[in-house]
Design a protein around this motif. Structure first.
Motif, mmCIF file in Angstrom:
data_model
loop_
_atom_site.group_PDB
_atom_site.id
_atom_site.type_symbol
_atom_site.label_atom_id
_atom_site.label_comp_id
_atom_site.label_asym_id
_atom_site.label_seq_id
_atom_site.Cartn_x
_atom_site.Cartn_y
_atom_site.Cartn_z
ATOM 1 N N LEU A 325 -7.925 -107.952 14.129
ATOM 2 C CA LEU A 325 -6.614 -108.492 13.229
ATOM 3 C C LEU A 325 -4.769 -108.857 13.827
ATOM 4 N N GLY A 326 -5.031 -108.626 15.473
ATOM 5 C CA GLY A 326 -4.206 -108.802 16.712
ATOM 6 C C GLY A 326 -4.014 -109.251 17.767
ATOM 7 N N GLY A 327 -4.805 -110.891 17.824
ATOM 8 C CA GLY A 327 -4.808 -111.650 18.467
ATOM 9 C C GLY A 327 -3.900 -112.842 18.263
ATOM 10 N N ASP A 328 -3.732 -114.130 18.617
ATOM 11 C CA ASP A 328 -2.993 -115.411 18.541
ATOM 12 C C ASP A 328 -3.631 -115.848 16.959
ATOM 13 N N THR A 329 -4.579 -115.869 17.068
ATOM 14 C CA THR A 329 -5.249 -116.385 15.299
ATOM 15 C C THR A 329 -4.320 -115.500 14.245
ATOM 16 N N ASP A 330 -3.853 -116.221 13.572
ATOM 17 C CA ASP A 330 -3.365 -115.945 11.623
ATOM 18 C C ASP A 330 -4.542 -115.676 11.087
ATOM 19 N N MET A 331 -5.322 -114.093 10.757
ATOM 20 C CA MET A 331 -6.188 -113.754 10.308
ATOM 21 C C MET A 331 -6.578 -113.656 8.864
ATOM 22 N N VAL A 332 -5.725 -113.304 8.345
ATOM 23 C CA VAL A 332 -4.736 -113.600 7.228
ATOM 24 C C VAL A 332 -5.022 -114.734 6.331
ATOM 25 N N ALA A 333 -4.085 -115.656 7.123
ATOM 26 C CA ALA A 333 -4.486 -116.947 6.853
ATOM 27 C C ALA A 333 -5.611 -117.626 6.267
ATOM 28 N N LEU A 334 -6.076 -117.454 7.865
ATOM 29 C CA LEU A 334 -7.617 -118.406 8.208
ATOM 30 C C LEU A 334 -8.501 -117.390 6.885
#
Length: 405
Positions: A325-334
């Motif tokens: 949950l901490g990198g450049d990708t918005d994991m929540v939105a994905l």
């Protein structure tokens, strides 16, 4: 999403018992001991099913083999040389055998020579955890001064070449040896690493193959095998390039949404699909992962959820494996877009509305640091990632259910 876990077979230090305790519901596996281009026999496939279904004490695990990752595409097929037609015939036969065993999803990749590339397998973070990392300067140093690839200096900006020269001149011998082993690590699950001579020889075979040629060879492969997959009830899904930019003079053809769009349209059959790997695609700053899921969700058959942090701008770039949950990708939105796609499938009456997901890679934490397991595939680091992803899925599912009422 069906929560799955990658397992490399009986020699994997993470056991079937561990997977059960992690709370995964299915397994992603492959027959890594069978060479590329050979047929996966019903006997070997059945053996893997049994191994997955059985715990150490002989009791039933309750786990199923849900995804093959991967049924490898040989270098002969990628280059259309030698016995490539025989290899395609073997690939079709393997698909038929897998389908008869109950497998419905097959992941593959079309990356030439190296399946993935890193310069560090256990890079230490500030909190003491370790992760995999790609350091661009170290990689250029490898290319120029360890591999000594002809013409390599012309592939990089002068400033990076200068930094690489300094880095290599200051690099201890043990680090040079480690860098050589890491870059030529080979395929995940492979029992053989590439020597420098092996790597040079394989690179030479691509001297006359550019991106257009490799892309055409991919389309030709899919035109042959996807109709067979469709007939036997298997969905195929291509994994993106890792990392998503050219290395060692090799062409890259599955690094962006546009790359996928071309291949999906060229072989416009629903069974020709996407392995949406948020880590590999996420390294490319031009890739919008939630948007890609929204636009191409109907063709997404398998999902890898992991995150990366870019350490430099532009491409190519340095990056490392971040917390899920901490990198450049918005994991929540994905994840929200994935859940919305599943809801659309369910409303349309699709039997296969649920998309298998696995927590891809993970940082080595706690006892992972002592296990020395498969790089990128620690037990506790992936368990932490799966728990975090499960929490997001649970929270979003409840909210989306409320909106649907």
């Amino acid at each position: 999403m069906k929560q799955t876990w990658r397992w490399f077979g009986p020699h994997d230090l993470v056991s079937i018992d561990d997977i059960c305790q992690a709370g995964a519901h299915g397994v992603v596996s492959a027959l890594h001991h069978i060479p590329s281009g050979a047929v996966w026999t019903p006997e070997e496939i059945a053996k893997r099913h049994t191994e997955i279904a059985t715990m150490k004490d002989g009791s039933a695990s309750g786990l199923t083999w849900d995804v093959v990752e991967s049924l490898p595409v040989s270098e002969a097929i990628k280059r259309q040389v030698g016995p490539w037609r025989d290899h395609i015939a073997a690939y079709k036969e393997s698909l038929r055998h897998l389908a008869k065993s109950g497998i419905r999803i097959v992941c593959y990749n079309f990356m030439p020579v190296l399946d993935w590339t890193r310069t560090h397998l256990n890079w230490r973070l500030a909190n003491g955890a370790t992760c995999m990392r790609f350091d661009l300067t170290d990689f250029v140093a490898f290319d120029l001064f360890i591999l000594r690839r002809a013409g390599a200096e012309d592939d990089y900006p002068a400033a990076i070449v200068a930094d690489a020269k300094t880095r290599f001149s200051e690099m201890p011998e043990d680090r040079r040896a480690e860098l050589e082993r890491t870059v030529a690590f080979g395929l995940p699950g492979s029992v053989e690493n590439l020597s420098l001579d092996d790597l040079r020889g394989l690179l030479a075979t691509y001297a006359e193959i550019d991106a257009d040629t490799l892309r055409a060879n991919l389309v030709a492969f899919l035109e042959e095998v996807v109709p067979v997959a469709r007939d036997v009830g298997i969905r195929m899904c291509c994994h993106p390039d890792d990392p998503p930019f050219a290395l060692l003079g090799l062409p890259r053809i599955m690094s962006t949404e546009d790359d996928y769009a071309f291949v999906m349209r060229a072989v416009d059959i629903p069974e020709n699909g996407i392995t949406l790997c948020s880590g590999s695609l996420g390294v490319h700053p031009g890739n919008d992962l939630p948007g890609m899921m929204k636009r191409w969700g109907a063709r997404v058959h398998f999902i890898h959820l992991r995150n990366t942090t870019r350490e430099s701008s532009g491409l190519p770039c340095s990056f490392h494996e971040a917390e899920h949950l901490g990198g450049d990708t918005d994991m929540v939105a994905l994840i929200e877009q994935i859940l919305r796609e599943e809801a659309r499938r369910k409303a349309a009456g699709r039997e296969n509305w649920e998309i298998p997901m696995r927590p891809d890679h993970g940082q080595d934490i706690l006892d992972d640091l002592n296990r020395k397991g498969q790089p990128g595939y620690p037990a506790i680091g992936r368990l932490k990632g799966l728990a975090e992803l499960r929490g997001v899925m649970t929270a979003l599912s409840a909210r989306l259910d409320q909106l649907a009422e």
